[in-house]
Motif scaffolding. Structure first.
Motif, PDB file in Angstrom:
ATOM      1  N   LEU A  32      95.065  23.068  82.929  1.00  0.00           N
ATOM      2  CA  LEU A  32      95.361  22.484  84.329  1.00  0.00           C
ATOM      3  C   LEU A  32      96.716  23.603  84.580  1.00  0.00           C
ATOM      4  O   LEU A  32      96.892  23.601  86.194  1.00  0.00           O
ATOM      5  CB  LEU A  32      95.781  21.247  84.356  1.00  0.00           C
ATOM      6  N   THR A  33      96.972  23.896  83.742  1.00  0.00           N
ATOM      7  CA  THR A  33      98.927  24.260  83.936  1.00  0.00           C
ATOM      8  C   THR A  33      97.981  25.712  84.590  1.00  0.00           C
ATOM      9  O   THR A  33      98.657  26.212  85.601  1.00  0.00           O
ATOM     10  CB  THR A  33     100.037  24.846  82.718  1.00  0.00           C
ATOM     11  N   HIS A  34      97.533  26.602  83.066  1.00  0.00           N
ATOM     12  CA  HIS A  34      96.764  27.754  83.348  1.00  0.00           C
ATOM     13  C   HIS A  34      96.280  28.033  85.573  1.00  0.00           C
ATOM     14  O   HIS A  34      96.467  28.843  86.098  1.00  0.00           O
ATOM     15  CB  HIS A  34      95.818  28.429  82.830  1.00  0.00           C
ATOM     16  N   GLU A  35      95.451  26.989  85.480  1.00  0.00           N
ATOM     17  CA  GLU A  35      94.627  26.909  86.592  1.00  0.00           C
ATOM     18  C   GLU A  35      95.982  26.341  88.053  1.00  0.00           C
ATOM     19  O   GLU A  35      95.938  27.798  89.437  1.00  0.00           O
ATOM     20  CB  GLU A  35      94.269  25.682  87.032  1.00  0.00           C
ATOM     21  N   LEU A  36      96.557  25.979  88.202  1.00  0.00           N
ATOM     22  CA  LEU A  36      97.964  26.078  88.715  1.00  0.00           C
ATOM     23  C   LEU A  36      98.463  26.691  89.075  1.00  0.00           C
ATOM     24  O   LEU A  36      99.177  27.507  90.184  1.00  0.00           O
ATOM     25  CB  LEU A  36      99.077  24.648  88.511  1.00  0.00           C
ATOM     26  N   VAL A  37      99.040  27.461  87.921  1.00  0.00           N
ATOM     27  CA  VAL A  37      99.772  29.099  87.691  1.00  0.00           C
ATOM     28  C   VAL A  37      99.362  30.084  88.373  1.00  0.00           C
ATOM     29  O   VAL A  37      99.648  31.290  88.734  1.00  0.00           O
ATOM     30  CB  VAL A  37     100.515  29.326  86.662  1.00  0.00           C
ATOM     31  N   SER A  38      97.765  30.232  88.069  1.00  0.00           N
ATOM     32  CA  SER A  38      96.571  31.536  88.398  1.00  0.00           C
ATOM     33  C   SER A  38      97.783  31.178  89.854  1.00  0.00           C
ATOM     34  O   SER A  38      97.137  33.189  90.662  1.00  0.00           O
ATOM     35  CB  SER A  38      95.619  30.791  88.111  1.00  0.00           C
ATOM     36  N   SER A  39      97.815  30.941  90.866  1.00  0.00           N
ATOM     37  CA  SER A  39      97.597  30.467  92.423  1.00  0.00           C
ATOM     38  C   SER A  39      98.984  31.346  91.971  1.00  0.00           C
ATOM     39  O   SER A  39      99.572  31.408  93.836  1.00  0.00           O
ATOM     40  CB  SER A  39      97.312  29.894  93.317  1.00  0.00           C
ATOM     41  N   LEU A  40     100.049  31.656  91.358  1.00  0.00           N
ATOM     42  CA  LEU A  40     101.670  31.447  91.957  1.00  0.00           C
ATOM     43  C   LEU A  40     101.445  33.274  91.275  1.00  0.00           C
ATOM     44  O   LEU A  40     100.895  33.560  90.496  1.00  0.00           O
ATOM     45  CB  LEU A  40     102.944  31.142  91.211  1.00  0.00           C
TER      46      LEU A  40
END
Length: 138
Positions: free
Chosen positions: A111-119
């Motif tokens: 989930l962290t990877h998914e969220l941070v991928s947009s940053l």
């Protein structure tokens, strides 16, 4: 609308979405959210005294005793006397408890990877600093 109001709404929305995600993921394990949080803290921190675990969870030692009783009956943790303090009991994950922790931690990491991928990388760095500051105030 004031910036504080906008931030409040954004925090509430994030909390609700994250809580819903967490509840759905934990539900599939057959554990309750507090039981999984117990395993998460022990998996991340290692063996802890009951008092230390209660502090990390933000609950009383009495409430923790009931919680640990349940996960111990499920074979996910064990209690052992402290090596040097006869009055203290340490709680540790069993291999089955560690398996639950590892699986849940992998989902958090995904989930962290998914969220941070947009940053952008600088935004991810800033988010980390901000979260650390916020956590130090709670």
């Amino acid at each position: 609308m004031e910036q504080t109001d906008v931030l409040t709404q954004a925090l509430i929305e994030f909390y609700e979405k994250f809580s819903s995600w967490e509840q759905g993921v934990v539900k599939e394990t057959g554990l309750t959210l507090p039981q999984m949080h117990t395993l998460e803290i022990l998996g991340s921190s290692g063996n802890l005294r009951m008092k230390e675990l209660a502090q990390k969870m933000g609950i009383t030692t009495g409430a923790l005793t009931v919680l640990v009783d349940r996960v111990e009956r499920q074979g996910l943790v064990t209690r052992k006397p402290h090596e040097t303090d006869r009055r203290s009991i340490r709680v540790e994950l069993t291999p089955e408890g560690d398996r639950h922790f590892q699986e849940h931690h992998a989902l958090h990491t995904q989930l962290t990877h998914e969220l941070v991928s947009s940053l952008a990388p600088s935004e991810a760095d800033a988010l980390l600093v901000i979260l650390q500051k916020l956590n130090s105030h709670l």
